[in-house]
Design a protein around this motif. Structure first.
Motif, PDB file in Angstrom:
ATOM      1  N   ILE A 194       0.865  -1.183   0.000  1.00 35.21           N
ATOM      2  CA  ILE A 194       0.000   0.000   0.000  1.00 35.21           C
ATOM      3  C   ILE A 194       0.901   1.232   0.000  1.00 35.21           C
ATOM      4  N   PRO A 195       0.889   2.013  -1.064  1.00 32.62           N
ATOM      5  CA  PRO A 195       1.760   3.200  -1.102  1.00 32.62           C
ATOM      6  C   PRO A 195       1.196   4.346  -0.281  1.00 32.62           C
ATOM      7  N   ASN A 196       2.130   5.109   0.321  1.00 29.86           N
ATOM      8  CA  ASN A 196       1.800   6.394   0.946  1.00 29.86           C
ATOM      9  C   ASN A 196       0.671   6.302   1.966  1.00 29.86           C
ATOM     10  N   ILE A 197       0.821   5.361   2.914  1.00 26.99           N
ATOM     11  CA  ILE A 197      -0.133   5.343   4.022  1.00 26.99           C
ATOM     12  C   ILE A 197       0.064   6.578   4.905  1.00 26.99           C
ATOM     13  N   GLN A 198       1.256   7.120   4.901  1.00 29.00           N
ATOM     14  CA  GLN A 198       1.601   8.422   5.443  1.00 29.00           C
ATOM     15  C   GLN A 198       2.567   9.045   4.447  1.00 29.00           C
ATOM     16  N   LYS A 199       2.844  10.316   4.582  1.00 29.04           N
ATOM     17  CA  LYS A 199       3.801  10.952   3.685  1.00 29.04           C
ATOM     18  C   LYS A 199       5.142  10.232   3.782  1.00 29.04           C
ATOM     19  N   ASP A 200       5.646   9.784   2.635  1.00 30.68           N
ATOM     20  CA  ASP A 200       6.943   9.095   2.537  1.00 30.68           C
ATOM     21  C   ASP A 200       6.977   7.778   3.310  1.00 30.68           C
ATOM     22  N   LEU A 201       5.819   7.185   3.567  1.00 25.32           N
ATOM     23  CA  LEU A 201       5.776   5.909   4.284  1.00 25.32           C
ATOM     24  C   LEU A 201       4.789   4.979   3.584  1.00 25.32           C
ATOM     25  N   SER A 202       5.280   3.790   3.170  1.00 29.80           N
ATOM     26  CA  SER A 202       4.453   2.827   2.446  1.00 29.80           C
ATOM     27  C   SER A 202       4.609   1.443   3.055  1.00 29.80           C
ATOM     28  N   ILE A 203       3.541   0.645   2.961  1.00 27.73           N
ATOM     29  CA  ILE A 203       3.656  -0.789   3.223  1.00 27.73           C
ATOM     30  C   ILE A 203       4.167  -1.426   1.941  1.00 27.73           C
ATOM     31  N   THR A 204       5.362  -2.001   1.993  1.00 30.13           N
ATOM     32  CA  THR A 204       5.976  -2.553   0.790  1.00 30.13           C
ATOM     33  C   THR A 204       5.778  -4.055   0.662  1.00 30.13           C
ATOM     34  N   ASP A 205       5.359  -4.714   1.728  1.00 34.29           N
ATOM     35  CA  ASP A 205       5.043  -6.143   1.663  1.00 34.29           C
ATOM     36  C   ASP A 205       4.290  -6.498   2.937  1.00 34.29           C
TER      37      ASP A 205
END
Length: 453
Positions: A194-205
């Motif tokens: 999930i990209p950009n759950i916060q600014k500059d923060l993503s769930i990558t796996d």
């Protein structure tokens, strides 16, 4: 609809007439033993015993609507049984189209109405759905459910695959409202991103097991943030707004220096190594507002270089703190660093570049040479003003940054330039002014200064 006797549960029959379309009745068998007086009783709303009517049938290619505005189940293959006061249908295959070329495969479906004679009859629907996670989320976000948009999340951006076992319970009337529908389900999702759950923060796996109820959901599993090692997560989401935080994320795991930098909380000026972290983040959807953090520092080095203090790896210590998130800063309150020979308590704020904005730390006891109270603020130019009071302090680390102890003149000249660099001249935010009132100060080579003011 043609084979459903008119006197038999007219409200349920109306629901079937409205929501079941097309298809082919492939085969069936029936047995009926209903006296005329029993049909008359059915007209008055009395139940016909199940054993008096039994009709088994198979249907294919049907279209079923189950909730207004939701995409229909299409290509339904099912078998059904109509009895005196009960109707069951078992769906073997169907598809739900959420967008062009984006479909959800439905299987193991079951529809049941166990009180056909009741004018307020309730239908129970169960099914399994397999699809891309993005398509399953799109279905959950469809009118009238709207369960995803509150997170500020675009379902189309989510990667991975998922499987849902769902159950709906709803009145069998022509006009069903969302508030009349009960739903629950369990889901499993793999390779979630999930990209950009916060600014500059993503769930990558990630891998998640999810339990959804009408009042909220709970998800458990492991996720990676910006490529970090997997963290354990327990996500609790309330669909009832106005009663505490709507979203709570419990995260736990170990993050090394590079991984903490990757998520924007490096704090490498104070911690190096791999602390064990347990964080509870609270807010509304993607809008995280507060956090409560506990960290075990046994596997990490904790340090305050300016005060000449360091806790080595292997020595136990803990940190507890509350964090408030704002667009430009992290606000740390109720900060406690505890361990053998260490006790630090207070509050401070840092910006997104890890620069101190303000501090009020009335207790700073670090080793045998630091017993201080520290306050800090930024003046109107942005310069950091630090006030230090206390019985004793260790200035060796601070002096080491500026004073050469080698006797070499060139090195001494270079050290002197660090007191005010060209960057500091241009940007006041890089400058620090210290005002100290300390009873005993440890300096280079073990020398002491008393009554420093």
């Amino acid at each position: 609809r043609t084979i459903w006797p008119l006197p038999l549960s007219p409200h349920a029959r109306d629901w079937v007439e409205k929501n079941l379309h097309g298809g082919m009745l492939e085969k069936g068998d029936f047995a009926i033993d209903v006296p005329a007086d029993m049909l008359a009783d059915a007209d008055e709303g009395m139940a016909i015993p199940n054993e008096r009517i039994k009709f088994n049938f198979n249907v294919s290619g049907a279209d079923v609507a189950y909730l207004d505005a939701m995409p229909h189940m299409a290509g339904v293959s099912a078998r059904g049984t109509l009895q005196g006061d009960r109707f069951d249908a078992w769906v073997s295959t169907a598809t739900v189209t959420v967008a062009p070329n984006r479909t959800i495969a439905v299987s193991n479906g079951h529809f049941a109405d166990g009180e056909l004679s009741n004018k307020h009859s309730i239908g129970d629907i169960e099914f399994t759905a397999d699809a891309a996670t993005a398509d399953l989320l799109a279905l959950l976000d469809h009118e009238p459910l709207k369960l995803i948009r509150g997170f500020g999340l675009d379902p189309a951006t989510v990667a991975g695959t998922g499987k849902i076992n769902a159950a709906l319970r709803l009145p069998l009337s022509k006009d069903v409202k969302m508030e009349d529908v009960q739903f629950s389900g369990t889901a499993h999702a793999d390779k979630v991103a999930i990209p950009n759950i916060q600014k500059d923060l993503s769930i990558t796996d990630g891998t998640l097991d999810i339990d959804v109820q009408r009042s909220g959901l709970k998800a458990k599993g492991k996720v990676s943030l910006n490529g970090t090692s997997p963290l354990q997560i327990v996500w609790s989401e309330s669909f009832v707004r106005g009663k505490g935080p709507g979203s709570i994320f419990d995260l736990s795991g170990t993050l090394d220096d590079d991984e903490r930098k990757a998520i924007g909380l490096g704090l490498t000026d104070w911690v190096s190594g791999s602390p064990e972290i347990h964080a509870k983040l609270m807010g509304s959807g993607a809008n995280i507002q507060d956090a409560v953090v506990h960290a075990e520092l046994s596997k990490a080095v904790a340090k305050v270089d300016q005060l000449g203090w360091q806790k080595p790896k292997g020595e136990p210590a803990t940190v507890d703190v509350k964090i408030g998130f704002s667009p430009d800063a992290y606000n740390f309150t109720d900060f406690v660093l505890a361990g053998q020979g260490m006790n630090v308590r207070g509050a401070f704020s840092i910006d997104k570049k890890n620069r101190i904005l303000s501090a009020n730390v009335p207790t700073v006891k670090l080793g045998p040479t630091n017993d201080l109270a520290v306050k800090a603020r930024r003046d109107e130019r942005g310069q950091l003003i630090v006030d230090i009071d206390g019985a004793k302090g260790d200035a060796r680390g601070l002096l080491h940054n500026f004073i050469s102890g080698t006797g070499d003149k060139a090195e001494a000249d270079r050290a002197a330039t660090r007191l005010l660099t060209p960057e500091m001249e241009q940007d006041a935010a890089l400058r620090t002014a210290i005002r100290a009132r300390i009873g005993e100060v440890m300096t280079q080579n073990g020398e002491k200064i008393t009554d420093l003011d």
